[in-house]
Design an enzyme around this catalytic site. Structure first.
Site, mmCIF file in Angstrom:
data_model
loop_
_atom_site.group_PDB
_atom_site.id
_atom_site.type_symbol
_atom_site.label_atom_id
_atom_site.label_comp_id
_atom_site.label_asym_id
_atom_site.label_seq_id
_atom_site.Cartn_x
_atom_site.Cartn_y
_atom_site.Cartn_z
ATOM 1 N N ILE A 152 44.288 49.741 6.534
ATOM 2 C CA ILE A 152 42.963 50.204 6.820
ATOM 3 C C ILE A 152 42.576 50.582 8.544
ATOM 4 O O ILE A 152 42.239 51.730 8.638
ATOM 5 C CB ILE A 152 41.768 49.212 6.527
ATOM 6 N N THR A 164 46.951 48.729 0.120
ATOM 7 C CA THR A 164 47.410 48.486 1.426
ATOM 8 C C THR A 164 48.402 47.387 1.277
ATOM 9 O O THR A 164 48.418 46.705 0.407
ATOM 10 C CB THR A 164 46.459 48.097 2.705
ATOM 11 N N SER A 215 34.123 44.048 7.013
ATOM 12 C CA SER A 215 33.907 42.925 6.537
ATOM 13 C C SER A 215 35.040 42.850 5.095
ATOM 14 O O SER A 215 35.838 43.568 4.948
ATOM 15 C CB SER A 215 32.362 42.913 6.059
ATOM 16 N N LYS A 232 34.531 36.198 6.381
ATOM 17 C CA LYS A 232 33.790 37.459 6.451
ATOM 18 C C LYS A 232 32.392 37.300 6.318
ATOM 19 O O LYS A 232 31.684 38.257 6.714
ATOM 20 C CB LYS A 232 34.410 38.182 5.120
ATOM 21 N N ASN A 252 38.815 45.347 12.997
ATOM 22 C CA ASN A 252 39.223 45.568 11.757
ATOM 23 C C ASN A 252 40.451 44.509 11.684
ATOM 24 O O ASN A 252 40.700 44.022 10.432
ATOM 25 C CB ASN A 252 39.913 46.834 11.619
ATOM 26 N N VAL A 255 41.742 47.921 -1.674
ATOM 27 C CA VAL A 255 42.425 49.154 -1.146
ATOM 28 C C VAL A 255 43.824 49.011 -1.052
ATOM 29 O O VAL A 255 44.470 47.910 -0.993
ATOM 30 C CB VAL A 255 41.646 49.176 0.361
#
Length: 254
Positions: A18, A195, A146, A164, A97, A193
């Site tokens: 990300i 990744t 988050s 988080k 991040n 996501v």
């Protein structure tokens, strides 16, 4: 000219995943991007190469996070990297991040695991903001990454979820504190996501399908989905939004 032309951004953990997507998008919008990494210099330089090959500007900044004096060391290297480029050591956009996840339920999570996750996800961003205040220009943007894990029960990652949740509490407090300077502070909460950090979740067609089914769009998120939201929050278009956590799970949980 891009929406971020003439601005400088720092994205932590931008060597991959990300963070890489965010760095590339902010650079495409015109920002000079500091690509932060902890240990994988090759990946960070690949991010920079992707940016420069598309006409953007970027520098690398190496510093471990979640350790004593992490913010001070990072900004010393940030300042030096910008000066080498002939740029003023100021900041317009900070994206917190960098992160990781050590899985563990209440029965097997360890104090070192808990301390590491809290130090990286909550303590480091707080002091990165504190040390940025003298560099961050009025009207700047802070975006904290988050997780959708703050609003669902994931007992196998209890410490990660707690860390988080701290990020979101910090976001609200900072937004109220820094609003007097026109600085907005928001969070983005991705769902699943694609990744390498969570590659195990989509390593098989069945695994990917199961996670894709959690979104109303019947797919897993891509890094660009998150990067585009961050780019909006980094732009002037988001000037009336602060203290918010934007769900970026593709409708997960609806």
């Amino acid at each position: 000219m891009g929406a971020l032309a003439g601005k400088t951004a720092l994205v932590t953990g931008a060597g991959r995943g990300i963070g890489r997507g965010i760095a590339r998008r902010l650079a495409a919008d015109g920002a000079l991007v500091a690509v932060h990494y902890r240990a994988d210099e090759t990946a960070a330089r690949e991010t920079v190469a992707m940016i420069t090959e598309n006409g953007g500007r970027a520098v690398v900044v190496q510093a471990p996070l979640g350790v004593p004096d992490d913010a001070r060391h990072l900004y010393e290297r940030f300042d030096a990297a910008l000066k080498e480029q002939g740029a003023e050591p100021v900041l317009d956009v900070l994206v917190n991040n960098a992160g990781t996840n050590t899985r563990g339920s209440v029965s097997d999570v360890t104090p070192p695991d808990f301390d590491e996750l809290m130090a990286l996800h909550a303590k480091a961003p707080l002091f990165l903001v504190q040390h940025a205040l003298g560099r961050l220009r009025d009207g700047g943007r802070i975006v904290n990454i988050s997780s959708a894990a703050t609003r669902v029960a994931l007992p196998e990652s209890i410490a990660y979820c707690m860390a988080k949740a701290a990020v979101e509490a910090m976001t609200r407090a900072l937004a109220k504190d820094l609003g007097r300077r026109g600085i907005t502070v928001n969070a983005v909460a991705p769902g699943f996501v694609k990744t390498d950090m969570n590659a195990r979740r989509w390593a098989t067609p069945e695994g990917e399908a199961a996670h894709a089914a959690l979104s109303v769009f019947r797919r897993m998120g891509e890094t660009a989905d998150i990067a585009d939201i961050v780019a909006f929050l980094a732009s002037d278009d988001s000037r009336w939004i602060t203290g918010q956590c934007l769900d970026a799970s593709g409708g997960g949980g609806l």
